[in-house]
Structure formats: structure tokens, C-alpha cells
Design a protein around this motif. Structure first.
Motif, short mmCIF file in Angstrom:
data_model
loop_
_atom_site.label_atom_id
_atom_site.label_comp_id
_atom_site.label_asym_id
_atom_site.label_seq_id
_atom_site.Cartn_x
_atom_site.Cartn_y
_atom_site.Cartn_z
N ALA A 8 1.20 -1.19 -0.23
CA ALA A 8 0.18 -0.01 -0.42
C ALA A 8 0.55 1.22 -0.12
O ALA A 8 1.78 1.98 0.37
CB ALA A 8 -1.03 -0.14 1.18
N ILE A 9 1.59 1.28 -1.05
CA ILE A 9 2.51 2.79 -1.42
C ILE A 9 1.87 3.74 -2.16
O ILE A 9 1.18 4.24 -2.96
CB ILE A 9 3.64 2.18 -2.72
CG1 ILE A 9 4.26 1.00 -1.80
CG2 ILE A 9 4.61 3.67 -2.55
CD1 ILE A 9 5.02 0.38 -3.58
N PRO A 10 1.54 4.82 -0.91
CA PRO A 10 1.23 6.33 -1.23
C PRO A 10 2.27 6.62 -1.51
O PRO A 10 3.32 7.12 -1.95
CB PRO A 10 0.77 6.89 0.48
CG PRO A 10 1.40 5.83 1.12
CD PRO A 10 2.32 4.53 0.91
N LYS A 32 -4.77 -1.74 5.11
CA LYS A 32 -3.10 -0.67 5.55
C LYS A 32 -4.09 0.91 5.39
O LYS A 32 -3.53 1.93 5.46
CB LYS A 32 -2.31 -1.37 4.29
CG LYS A 32 -1.67 -2.69 4.95
CD LYS A 32 -0.85 -3.19 4.63
CE LYS A 32 -0.60 -4.69 4.64
NZ LYS A 32 0.55 -5.58 3.59
N MET A 33 -4.21 0.40 3.76
CA MET A 33 -4.99 1.96 3.68
C MET A 33 -5.66 2.47 4.59
O MET A 33 -5.94 3.85 4.92
CB MET A 33 -6.05 1.76 2.26
CG MET A 33 -4.82 1.22 1.07
SD MET A 33 -5.51 0.04 -0.43
CE MET A 33 -6.96 1.93 -0.85
N TYR A 63 -2.04 8.43 9.85
CA TYR A 63 -1.52 9.22 9.24
C TYR A 63 -2.59 10.40 8.43
O TYR A 63 -2.41 10.23 7.12
CB TYR A 63 0.08 8.84 8.56
CG TYR A 63 1.29 8.96 9.33
CD1 TYR A 63 1.60 9.25 10.10
CD2 TYR A 63 0.88 6.97 9.77
CE1 TYR A 63 2.30 8.86 11.24
CE2 TYR A 63 2.20 6.63 10.33
CZ TYR A 63 2.83 7.45 11.57
OH TYR A 63 3.97 7.51 11.94
N PRO A 64 -3.72 10.53 8.42
CA PRO A 64 -4.29 11.38 7.62
C PRO A 64 -3.74 12.62 6.62
O PRO A 64 -4.18 12.59 5.55
CB PRO A 64 -4.89 12.06 8.85
CG PRO A 64 -4.66 12.32 9.85
CD PRO A 64 -4.12 10.83 10.16
N LYS A 91 -2.85 13.44 1.50
CA LYS A 91 -1.66 14.03 -0.28
C LYS A 91 -1.82 12.77 -1.08
O LYS A 91 -1.02 12.84 -2.01
CB LYS A 91 -0.35 14.43 0.23
CG LYS A 91 0.05 15.63 1.62
CD LYS A 91 1.15 15.65 2.02
CE LYS A 91 1.17 17.08 2.68
NZ LYS A 91 2.06 17.26 3.15
N THR A 92 -2.37 11.20 -0.67
CA THR A 92 -2.22 10.13 -1.15
C THR A 92 -3.28 10.24 -2.75
O THR A 92 -4.29 10.47 -2.47
CB THR A 92 -2.58 9.30 -0.66
OG1 THR A 92 -1.67 8.93 0.24
CG2 THR A 92 -2.33 8.28 -1.73
#
Length: 498
Positions: A85-87, A138-139, A146-147, A152-153
Motif C-alpha cells: 500500500a504505497i502512498p 493498510k490504506m 497518518y491523515p 496527499k495520496t
């Protein structure tokens, strides 16, 4: 003449890059390691930029081979570890490390959501249980903890789609990795917007969906300057490492099965229907219109790597397994539970721990080594038994991964499961699968059958020893009973350690 294919594998401990000719022969290969970070109990994360740096070096390694020219590379395929889950933002900048497949930080989120929505409700849509290892939890964890990162994602990427972006500048989501995103309906092959809303997520967070052999873009000038690849080289979407490894082991038809012996262990049974089991993993195959019913275990090559590092320093893997050769089947009563980072299927217990049972003054290091090899085979058998509950059966396994290089380990798995095990060229199965996708994308192969027939050769066959199988079935019952007897203790002491 463009007649070479490049495969990239984003593994857990290292990346592997290999160049193949159209017959599946390795022309050049390289692997480069990177870190896994464990900042808190239950966390396991990696930095995708470290993947990319390692991949750049590995590609440079293979391009330095005198038999490889950048102008010969017809296409590039990528496979990657599951459940990233790479933002990333709109410019593709990584906003945080990604939790990887063994990360269980979202366990309390899963408990809460399963209680609120009903675990059966999610399972009927996703075909997979809502568990912390998957991408969707995870998302949600990012959104809740970490809102500022979540807001920003622009997209959440998978491991292979991140590398595809670095090569091409194009965002993509392949079909084989969609199973980790629970608001994707595996039966209808479309997003369930109602479930997405209930989870507080949006399909807009996922890039455009591609078939695994679809070309998503071409190598950019920037990527070419970093890697030595030719500008304009096509790149396909690629797919899940287990699915690419399954293809690279020669599994492309219904009923065929792959046995995985990499860092982790497991199996993948090929089906033409979405045969879901709440204790197993259901994913689309990298081949269109086929599925894989998978069992994924923590117990794999990582077990032997840990043993070597902590209890057999200075010994090679061959020397370690040789100590186990003279120990009888069943290790004279020593049984190992290979739950060194919790366990995935079929018990899905993040609190489970590795256990040696049956040690005494008469036991040697060889007993412990053999018990470790047998424990991973018991975990494989546990998954195969579970698959039978939904009608997925097999009598022959195609082995892949470094563990299949061990004649002893592979024979133990055949003896425990009672299945014939075939071993294709094992070390390159996953990157070969990625390369086959590339060959399909650029037209080098006319069909998956033609690709398998041309590139994959069975190097040896292990038939089960039925006398040893009978011995192992007794120890299998002890293996299962040990977990049942210890699971409450695991949970209790996990709460103490937290």
C-alpha cells in the motif's frame, strides 16, 4: 533484433533481475538486497525507493553482460510481493514506507470493521477475509493514523506498479493484485462502490486497471539514463509474484498447482472459477479468466535463513541440510511450528510463534534442522487440506523457489503431502513468469501454452515414499494439535508483550 525479455522481481529480501531469450534461457541475472524495517511489534515495512535503487543496480549488472544489448530487449515484465500500500502523490513521490505482506499493524482495524459490517459480508464480495495483511486495511490504517499522508495520496500502488511507474511514468494496477483491495468484487471483476464507501475508501485511490500482459508505457529518458535501458522499451503491467512464479513453474491450466519455496512458503491451485475459502487466498491468475486458490505461509526459506544466522553461523545451506539427512522421518519426535512472524493461511494468527516441541538431551542440531524442514511441509499440507474443502484438489505440484534446489527438502514435502513434485528450473521461475508476460505483451509468444512449452523444462521428479508418508501423517496430527493447544497462550502472551 529485439528477441530478449527482461524480468524484474520485487521480492521481500532482494530484487532479482534476469534477461531471457525466447526459449527461457537465462542470458544474465543479478540480485540486489534491501532492508526490511520492524519499527514496532507487528510492523514490517520497506522503502520503495530502496527497491528502485536496488533494481537500478541489478539492471545495470545485466546490461553490462557482453551478450546483452539494450536494443535487444523487446519488452519488460515486473512481478512483486503482495499486499503493498504505497502512498504516492500526483508526481509519483513516495509519501511513506509501505507495510509489506507480513505486517499486521491493522489488526484492530480489521476486528472493528469485521464486527461492524460482518466478516461474511466482506468475504462474499472480496472472496477473501478482511485481514491485516491485505492492502485495504493498510490504506485504512494510513487514513486513521497518518491523515496528512492519506490526504496527499493520489494513488496507492502495488510493488510491481510502483516499479512500472518508475520505468514509464504511468500509473497502473494489474488485475492479479486487485484481490488485496476488498472493495473489488472478484466474482463480478468490478469495484463495489457501496463497500468502498463503508470502508471510507474510494476506487479513485487505485490506478487504471490493466491485464497483466498489457503494455502500460515505455521506458522514459530518465529511467533509461539511470538503468542503461533503451528509451521506448515497452513495459507490461506485470503481476503478483506468486502468480508469476506459478506461471514460471509451468502452471497455466486448470488443476495444475505450484508449490512455493521462496522466503515464504505456500501453494497455488489453478482454477477457472472463483473458489473462495475464508481461510485461504483467492486471486486472479496473471493469465486472463483463470484464478489461483492460494495458501501463503510464513514458513519458507526464511526459516532456514534464520536458523543459519542464529544457530549455524559460517555454514552453507547445503551443509545445514546435510546434517538433517541422517535423521529419520519425524525427527524422532521433534516437531516445529514455523510461525516465526505470526502465520498466514490457514490459521491467520498474528500472535502465533515459532515453537520447537520434543527437545531433549538426546536431540541434536540435525534434529532441529530436519524438524524445521518438516514443519514447513506440514504447513503446506495444512493448506492443501483446506483447499479440498471447496473442491480444489491436485495430485501433482510444480515446485519453485530456492528451497526446491534442496533434494532433501523437496522430498520431505512429497512424503508429507503424498503428492508428486516436479521441479522446473527453480531459481528463475518468478522472473521467468514476468518475462513471459512481457513476451505475451510484445507478441513474441502466441499463447500462454506456447510460452510454457517453449521456455519451461522439468529437471527432476520426486515421488512420495508411502512408508514415510504414513509416519508423517501421525506427526501431522501432532502438529495441528500443538497449535490448537497453544493458540490461547499465544494470544495471552502477545497482550503481555504489547
Amino acid at each position: 533484433m529485439k528477441d530478449l525479455l527482461l524480468g524484474i522481481d520485487v521480492g521481500t529480501s532482494a530484487c532479482k533481475v534476469a534477461v531471457f531469450d525466447e526459449n527461457g534461457h537465462v542470458i544474465a541475472d543479478s540480485n540486489r538486497p534491501y532492508n526490511v524495517y520492524y519499527p514496532e511489534e507487528g510492523w514490517a515495512e520497506q522503502d520503495p525507493e530502496e527497491w528502485w535503487k536496488a533494481i537500478i543496480l541489478a539492471i545495470k549488472d545485466v546490461m553490462a553482460c557482453s551478450e546483452v544489448s539494450k536494443d535487444q530487449i523487446a519488452c519488460i515484465g515486473i512481478d512483486g510481493q503482495s499486499w503493498s500500500a504505497i502512498p504516492v502523490d500526483k508526481d509519483g513521490n513516495v509519501l511513506a514506507r509501505t507495510p509489506i505482506w507480513m505486517d499486521t499493524r491493522a489488526r484492530h482495524i480489521c476486528d472493528r470493521i469485521n464486527n461492524r459490517l460482518g466478516s461474511d459480508t466482506i468475504f462474499k464480495i472480496a472472496g477473501n477475509s478482511f485481514l491485516p495483511s491485505y492492502s485495504a486495511p493498510k490504506m485504512i490504517w494510513f487514513r486513521e493514523n497518518y491523515p496528512e499522508i492519506h490526504s496527499k495520496t493520489y494513488k496507492y500502488l502495488q510493488s510491481n506498479s510502483f516499479v512500472a511507474y518508475k520505468l514509464t511514468g504511468s500509473f497502473s494496477q494489474d488485475k492479479s493484485q486487485l484481490y488485496g483491495i476488498h472493495f473489488y468484487n472478484l466474482y463480478k471483476m468490478e469495484y463495489d462502490t457501496s463497500l468502498a464507501s463503508e470502508l471510507g475508501l474510494s476506487p479513485d485511490l487505485i490506478p487504471e486497471i490493466y491485464n497483466c500482459h498489457d503494455i502500460v508505457g515505455t521506458v522514459t529518458a530518465e529511467a533509461a539514463s539511470l538503468t542503461g535501458l533503451a528509451v521506448g522499451t515497452p513495459v507490461v503491467a506485470g503481476g503478483l509474484d506468486a502468480a508469476c512464479g506459478t506461471l514460471g513453474a509451468g502452471v497455466y491450466e486448470v488443476g495444475q498447482t505450484q508449490e512455493q519455496g521462496g522466503q515464504a512458503g505456500g501453494m497455488s491451485i489453478c482454477t477457472d472459477k472463483a473458489l473462495a475459502h475464508s481461510k485461504l487466498i483467492l486471486s486472479p491468475h496473471v493469465i486472463p479468466d483463470l484464478f489461483l486458490l492460494q495458501g501463503g505461509t510464513v514458513g519458507g526459506g526464511g526459516i532456514l535463513r534464520w536458523f543459519r544466522q542464529e544457530l549455524a553461523r559460517g555454514m552453507s545451506f547445503d551443509e545445514i541440510t546435510k546434517e538433517a539427512e541422517n535423521i529419520p522421518a519425524g525427527s524422532e519426535g521433534v516437531v516445529f511450528l514455523p510461525y516465526m512472524a505470526g502465520e498466514r493461511s490457514p490459521i491467520w494468527d498474528p500472535d502465533a510463534k515459532g515453537v520447537f516441541y520434543g527437545l531433549s538431551f538426546s536431540k541434536t542440531r540435525g534434529h532441529m534442522i530436519r524438524a524445521a524442514l518438516e514443519g514447513t511441509a506440514f504447513a503446506l499440507e495444512h493448506n492443501l487440506r483446506t483447499a479440498l474443502e471447496v473442491g480444489a484438489s491436485t495430485d501433482k505440484l510444480n515446485a519453485m523457489g530456492g528451497a526446491s534446489n534442496s533434494l532433501l527438502w523437496t522430498q520431505i514435502k512429497a512424503d508429507v503431502t503424498g503428492k508428486t513434485i516436479q521441479v522446473p528450473t527453480s531459481d528463475t521461475a518468478t522472473t521467468l513468469g514476468a518475462a513471459i508476460l512481457a513476451g505475451m505483451g510484445c507478441g513474441i509468444f502466441s499463447s500462454y501454452k506456447a510460452a510454457v512449452d517453449k521456455t519451461i523444462v522439468i529437471t527432476r521428479i520426486h515421488e512420495p515414499d508411502w512408508e514415510k508418508h504414513e509416519i508423517y501423517m501421525k506427526y501431522m496430527e501432532l502438529y495441528l494439535r500443538l497449535y490448537d493447544d497453544l493458540k490461547d497462550t499465544f494470544s495471552e502472551f502477545s497482550r503481555i508483550s504489547y
